[in-house]
Design a protein around this motif. Structure first.
Motif, PDB file in Angstrom:
ATOM      1  N   GLU A 334      -8.564  -1.792  -8.025  1.00 55.13           N
ATOM      2  CA  GLU A 334      -7.404  -2.715  -7.692  1.00 55.13           C
ATOM      3  C   GLU A 334      -6.308  -2.788  -8.505  1.00 55.13           C
ATOM      4  OE1 GLU A 334      -6.351  -7.246  -5.955  1.00 55.13           O
ATOM      5  OE2 GLU A 334      -8.413  -6.546  -6.214  1.00 55.13           O
ATOM      6  N   GLU A 335      -6.783  -2.846  -9.988  1.00 55.97           N
ATOM      7  CA  GLU A 335      -5.994  -2.713 -11.141  1.00 55.97           C
ATOM      8  C   GLU A 335      -5.313  -1.487 -11.202  1.00 55.97           C
ATOM      9  OE1 GLU A 335      -5.053  -5.203 -13.329  1.00 55.97           O
ATOM     10  OE2 GLU A 335      -6.010  -6.487 -12.080  1.00 55.97           O
ATOM     11  N   ALA A 336      -6.006  -0.265 -11.021  1.00 56.32           N
ATOM     12  CA  ALA A 336      -5.411   1.054 -11.127  1.00 56.32           C
ATOM     13  C   ALA A 336      -4.506   1.094  -9.966  1.00 56.32           C
ATOM     14  CB  ALA A 336      -6.648   2.211 -10.976  1.00 56.32           C
ATOM     15  N   MET A 337      -4.832   0.868  -8.866  1.00 61.24           N
ATOM     16  CA  MET A 337      -3.867   0.998  -7.716  1.00 61.24           C
ATOM     17  C   MET A 337      -2.752   0.273  -7.827  1.00 61.24           C
ATOM     18  SD  MET A 337      -4.630   3.217  -5.636  1.00 61.24           S
ATOM     19  CE  MET A 337      -6.052   4.228  -4.963  1.00 61.24           C
ATOM     20  N   LYS A 338      -2.570  -0.929  -8.359  1.00 60.92           N
ATOM     21  CA  LYS A 338      -1.686  -1.798  -8.505  1.00 60.92           C
ATOM     22  C   LYS A 338      -0.548  -1.287  -9.712  1.00 60.92           C
ATOM     23  CE  LYS A 338      -0.339  -6.656 -10.205  1.00 60.92           C
ATOM     24  NZ  LYS A 338      -1.016  -7.895 -10.820  1.00 60.92           N
ATOM     25  N   ALA A 339      -1.150  -0.756 -10.895  1.00 64.11           N
ATOM     26  CA  ALA A 339      -0.397  -0.079 -11.615  1.00 64.11           C
ATOM     27  C   ALA A 339       0.150   1.111 -11.090  1.00 64.11           C
ATOM     28  CB  ALA A 339      -1.250   0.184 -12.954  1.00 64.11           C
ATOM     29  N   PHE A 340      -0.208   1.771 -10.374  1.00 65.20           N
ATOM     30  CA  PHE A 340       0.006   3.023  -9.820  1.00 65.20           C
ATOM     31  C   PHE A 340       1.215   2.523  -8.692  1.00 65.20           C
ATOM     32  CE2 PHE A 340       0.713   6.401  -6.607  1.00 65.20           C
ATOM     33  CZ  PHE A 340       0.640   7.474  -7.374  1.00 65.20           C
ATOM     34  N   ASP A 341       1.256   1.505  -8.015  1.00 58.93           N
ATOM     35  CA  ASP A 341       2.229   1.142  -7.267  1.00 58.93           C
ATOM     36  C   ASP A 341       3.636   0.660  -7.799  1.00 58.93           C
ATOM     37  OD1 ASP A 341       0.737   1.550  -4.805  1.00 58.93           O
ATOM     38  OD2 ASP A 341      -0.047  -0.395  -4.674  1.00 58.93           O
ATOM     39  N   GLU A 342       3.162   0.134  -9.060  1.00 57.46           N
ATOM     40  CA  GLU A 342       4.559  -0.482  -9.887  1.00 57.46           C
ATOM     41  C   GLU A 342       5.120   1.069 -10.662  1.00 57.46           C
ATOM     42  OE1 GLU A 342       2.777  -2.853 -12.655  1.00 57.46           O
ATOM     43  OE2 GLU A 342       2.399  -4.756 -10.897  1.00 57.46           O
ATOM     44  N   GLN A 343       4.399   1.998 -10.612  1.00 57.81           N
ATOM     45  CA  GLN A 343       5.042   2.928 -11.495  1.00 57.81           C
ATOM     46  C   GLN A 343       5.346   4.482 -10.793  1.00 57.81           C
ATOM     47  OE1 GLN A 343       2.801   3.694 -15.249  1.00 57.81           O
ATOM     48  NE2 GLN A 343       1.899   1.638 -15.066  1.00 57.81           N
ATOM     49  N   HIS A 344       4.654   4.659  -9.499  1.00 57.72           N
ATOM     50  CA  HIS A 344       4.704   5.771  -8.876  1.00 57.72           C
ATOM     51  C   HIS A 344       6.152   6.397  -8.378  1.00 57.72           C
ATOM     52  CE1 HIS A 344       4.557   3.719  -5.085  1.00 57.72           C
ATOM     53  NE2 HIS A 344       5.132   4.706  -4.619  1.00 57.72           N
ATOM     54  N   PHE A 345       6.320   7.568  -8.182  1.00 54.16           N
ATOM     55  CA  PHE A 345       7.713   8.095  -7.579  1.00 54.16           C
ATOM     56  C   PHE A 345       7.361   8.345  -6.253  1.00 54.16           C
ATOM     57  CE2 PHE A 345       7.797   8.962 -12.379  1.00 54.16           C
ATOM     58  CZ  PHE A 345       8.888   7.809 -12.606  1.00 54.16           C
ATOM     59  N   GLY A 346       8.462   8.427  -5.656  1.00 54.87           N
ATOM     60  CA  GLY A 346       8.388   8.835  -4.166  1.00 54.87           C
ATOM     61  C   GLY A 346       8.025   7.877  -3.187  1.00 54.87           C
ATOM     62  N   ARG A 347       8.339   8.043  -1.921  1.00 44.28           N
ATOM     63  CA  ARG A 347       8.292   6.914  -0.840  1.00 44.28           C
ATOM     64  C   ARG A 347       7.384   7.615   0.295  1.00 44.28           C
ATOM     65  NH1 ARG A 347      14.488   4.755  -0.205  1.00 44.28           N
ATOM     66  NH2 ARG A 347      14.599   3.886  -2.266  1.00 44.28           N
ATOM     67  N   HIS A 348       7.784   8.387   0.745  1.00 43.87           N
ATOM     68  CA  HIS A 348       7.017   9.140   1.685  1.00 43.87           C
ATOM     69  C   HIS A 348       5.681  10.104   1.353  1.00 43.87           C
ATOM     70  CE1 HIS A 348      10.005   7.553   4.291  1.00 43.87           C
ATOM     71  NE2 HIS A 348      10.891   8.553   3.583  1.00 43.87           N
ATOM     72  N   HIS A 349       6.178  10.958   0.374  1.00 39.56           N
ATOM     73  CA  HIS A 349       5.190  11.989   0.002  1.00 39.56           C
ATOM     74  C   HIS A 349       4.229  11.261  -1.202  1.00 39.56           C
ATOM     75  CE1 HIS A 349       6.784  15.503   1.852  1.00 39.56           C
ATOM     76  NE2 HIS A 349       7.975  15.105   1.504  1.00 39.56           N
ATOM     77  N   ALA A 350       4.557  10.092  -1.766  1.00 37.55           N
ATOM     78  CA  ALA A 350       3.560   9.587  -2.708  1.00 37.55           C
ATOM     79  C   ALA A 350       2.027   9.335  -2.134  1.00 37.55           C
ATOM     80  CB  ALA A 350       4.169   8.108  -3.266  1.00 37.55           C
ATOM     81  N   LYS A 351       2.156   9.329  -0.932  1.00 34.38           N
ATOM     82  CA  LYS A 351       0.808   8.979  -0.153  1.00 34.38           C
ATOM     83  C   LYS A 351      -0.362  10.096  -0.715  1.00 34.38           C
ATOM     84  CE  LYS A 351      -1.505   8.561   4.419  1.00 34.38           C
ATOM     85  NZ  LYS A 351      -1.267   8.596   5.715  1.00 34.38           N
ATOM     86  N   LYS A 352       0.067  11.150  -0.596  1.00 33.95           N
ATOM     87  CA  LYS A 352      -0.772  12.094  -1.293  1.00 33.95           C
ATOM     88  C   LYS A 352      -1.297  11.784  -2.822  1.00 33.95           C
ATOM     89  CE  LYS A 352       1.029  16.040   1.536  1.00 33.95           C
ATOM     90  NZ  LYS A 352       1.663  17.394   1.690  1.00 33.95           N
ATOM     91  N   SER A 353      -0.319  11.519  -3.563  1.00 35.45           N
ATOM     92  CA  SER A 353      -0.684  10.956  -4.987  1.00 35.45           C
ATOM     93  C   SER A 353      -1.601  10.007  -4.904  1.00 35.45           C
ATOM     94  CB  SER A 353       0.657  10.894  -5.833  1.00 35.45           C
ATOM     95  OG  SER A 353       1.344  11.811  -6.045  1.00 35.45           O
ATOM     96  N   VAL A 354      -1.449   9.034  -3.957  1.00 36.47           N
ATOM     97  CA  VAL A 354      -2.238   7.873  -3.741  1.00 36.47           C
ATOM     98  C   VAL A 354      -3.822   8.052  -3.237  1.00 36.47           C
ATOM     99  CG1 VAL A 354      -2.855   5.605  -2.503  1.00 36.47           C
ATOM    100  CG2 VAL A 354      -0.460   6.090  -3.274  1.00 36.47           C
ATOM    101  N   GLU A 355      -3.709   9.194  -2.482  1.00 39.95           N
ATOM    102  CA  GLU A 355      -5.114   9.707  -2.044  1.00 39.95           C
ATOM    103  C   GLU A 355      -5.762  10.555  -3.130  1.00 39.95           C
ATOM    104  OE1 GLU A 355      -4.019  12.359   1.342  1.00 39.95           O
ATOM    105  OE2 GLU A 355      -3.780  10.404   2.626  1.00 39.95           O
ATOM    106  N   LYS A 356      -4.978  11.452  -4.136  1.00 39.59           N
ATOM    107  CA  LYS A 356      -5.629  11.874  -5.009  1.00 39.59           C
ATOM    108  C   LYS A 356      -6.228  11.067  -6.211  1.00 39.59           C
ATOM    109  CE  LYS A 356      -4.614  15.721  -8.382  1.00 39.59           C
ATOM    110  NZ  LYS A 356      -3.778  16.759  -8.870  1.00 39.59           N
TER     111      LYS A 356
END
Length: 568
Positions: A334-356
């Motif tokens: 949850e902490e890692a995903m929270k940090a990723f949600d705050e910093q990640h780039f992209g809106r539609h294609h970021a889903k692949k990065s989340v999955e990775k």
């Protein structure tokens, strides 16, 4: 000099190191002005005009049907400008034209995409008018806008390039250039549901939304004799063109901004590194995609977020119960995903990065599960062996005691239940139950036999002691009674097992357990020291103490004839 060149197949791009070394030496923030458009549309000449260079000094200008510029070229001496109080080095980029002979559409897409991402100002140079194909080529810019733009603060991957529609026309009568663009961006009727028309209409909608980030400018032809433009001075060119060209220079200068990536203005080395990242992403697969760019920008963030998870899991003291490990995993994830949600780039294609990221977290979690199983197995195995050794020791007590065995059995079981944790606990609990059950059955089976034999030996020893050493008649009589009872009872009933159900035997066992083991005194451990002390006291009393202190009426003893003669 070139900074990007086509590969031999003219489908992908590769870096040109000689040109990049010059850029890497720039220490100030960089801004890039790129000109894109169809081949033979006058891009190189336009850049020379913006740089105030002749064709011999600046970019090469060709008049043949094939394209002159290959890949992306840069003018080696950047212009120094003051942008909002910051000294900025402006690079002018010339790109290979679209739709030239012997190239694939994918190659054109890569050139366009790279120029779109690298530049701070993107000049879309179009001759005469805006075609539907020209709008379609902006699909990549639109997709980039949807993925990256519109975010604020340091979360912006890179600021969008200012799009400048530059229409070069022979005649400027009629519609203004802005009216031409507005008309080109209007929806085309699509009653038949044509997919291509629908796609272009979607791009039109997105470009209309990006209106604040684009502007339009028209430029007349400098002279009717286009093949001789390089030989002409400003005085020979159309005065209206010269005036409009100077206005264009001012317009470009007004919209120039340093290239911002992840909230930071890029210097030379950082600009080259950024170019390498983008080129690697665009060369992935058969078709350049925004998704591959999103992956590039999210790569570092993904690694940092994965490190957050890994560091949190590394702090765990293994082994843990499966439930505790699961709770720790979910909290760290949850902490890692929270940090990723705050910093990640992209809106539609970021889903692949989340999955990775989720896949990488699962890999680390599986390793943690394996480590936990190993630690749990090692710990429970050590506790099992310790209990097994303890049970073996209790099997061979010098003085057999059921109370001591039960106390050791309970202590071993409690320590195992308390200390053995993790996924291996269940399997080792079963092993413990079997092992301890066998140990207890074996002890009970041997207990009565060993106690019986021990009591027989004890009664004979006490007969000897009572007769010849201590010379107490009552001790000798009691020992004989015990010996006769043990021996005659078993012979009368033909087996020792029947003795174990006799109430007298139960009394003897209870008395034995009371003497041999208690929480205060463990006679099995202290039997030899205590026995030695008792023997010394008895001998002392026998030799010296009886004559001085003990009255003859205390206990009946054997009289020594020598003692009688001495007394006479």
């Amino acid at each position: 000099f070139p900074i990007v060149e086509p590969d031999p197949g003219h489908t992908k791009l590769r870096l040109s190191r000689a040109g990049l070394e010059a850029i890497e030496r720039i220490t100030t923030p960089i801004s890039a002005v790129a000109v894109i458009g169809p081949y033979r549309s006058g891009k190189s000449f336009l850049l020379n005009q913006l740089l105030s260079l002749s064709c011999d000094e600046g970019f090469g200008v060709g008049h043949m049907r094939d394209t002159k510029t290959k890949g992306i070229w840069v003018w080696g001496t950047p212009l120094e400008m003051d942008v909002d109080g910051v000294k900025t080095s402006v690079l002018y980029l010339d790109t290979e034209g679209f739709e030239s002979i012997g190239k694939s559409n994918v190659y054109d897409d890569r050139i366009f995409a790279l120029a779109t991402v690298l530049s701070s100002v993107l000049i879309y140079n179009l001759p005469e008018t805006i075609r539907e194909a020209d709008i379609s080529r902006l699909s990549f810019a639109v997709e980039l806008a949807e993925e990256f733009y519109g975010r604020s603060g340091q979360d912006v991957a890179f600021e969008p390039a200012k799009l400048l529609w530059l229409i070069q026309r022979d005649f400027l009568q009629g519609k203004s250039v802005q009216e031409m663009i507005d008309e080109a961006l209007r929806h085309v009727p699509n009653s038949d549901g044509d997919k291509n028309i629908a796609q272009v209409n979607q791009i039109r909608d997105s470009l209309a939304i990006m209106g604040d980030n684009s502007t339009a400018f028209s430029l007349p032809q400098p002279h009717l004799q286009r093949t001789k433009l390089c030989d002409m001075k400003d005085g020979e060119l159309d005065p209206f063109y010269v005036k409009k060209r100077d206005l264009l220079k001012e317009l470009v200068a007004s919209v120039i901004r340093p290239k911002i990536v992840q909230g930071k203005a890029l210097n030379g080395k950082e600009f080259v590194s950024f170019l390498e990242q983008i080129l690697e992403a665009l060369n992935k697969g058969e078709i350049p995609s925004t998704g591959s760019l999103v992956e590039v920008f999210n790569k570092g963030i993904l690694e940092r977020c994965l490190k957050i998870y890994t560091d949190m899991m590394a702090k765990l003291v293994l082994p843990l119960s499966e439930q505790s490990l699961q709770i720790a995993h979910e909290g760290s994830r949850e902490e890692a995903m929270k940090a990723f949600d705050e910093q990640h780039f992209g809106r539609h294609h970021a889903k692949k990065s989340v999955e990775k990221l989720d896949e990488e977290i699962e890999k680390v979690y599986k390793n943690s599960i394996m480590a936990n199983e190993y630690r749990s197995s090692k710990l429970c195995e050590a506790l099992y062996i310790r209990c097994e050794d303890k049970m073996d020791q209790l099997q061979v007590l010098r003085l057999p005691s059921m109370a001591k065995f039960n106390a050791g059995f309970l202590l071993c079981n409690q320590s195992f239940e308390k200390e053995c944790v993790g996924p291996s606990k269940a399997s080792y609990e079963q092993r413990m139950m079997k092992m301890m059950g066998k140990s207890k059955s074996l002890f009970i089976k041997e207990y009565n036999h060993r106690l019986f034999n021990w009591l027989v030996a004890f009664s004979l020893v006490m007969v000897v002691l009572g007769r010849f050493v201590i010379k107490f008649i009552l001790i000798e009589i009691g020992a004989w009674i015990l010996f006769i009872f043990l021996e005659t009872y078993t012979r009368m009933f033909w087996s020792a097992e029947s003795l174990y159900y006799n109430p007298v035997w139960h009394f003897i066992v209870a008395t034995w357990e009371t003497l041999v083991y208690s929480p205060i005194l463990d006679l099995d451990r202290w039997a030899i020291p205590i026995g030695s002390m008792v023997m010394l006291l008895v001998l002392y009393w026998r030799c010296y103490g009886r004559r001085k202190h003990s009255p003859r009426w205390l206990l009946p003893v054997y009289n020594n004839p020598k003692d009688r003669r001495r007394s006479e």
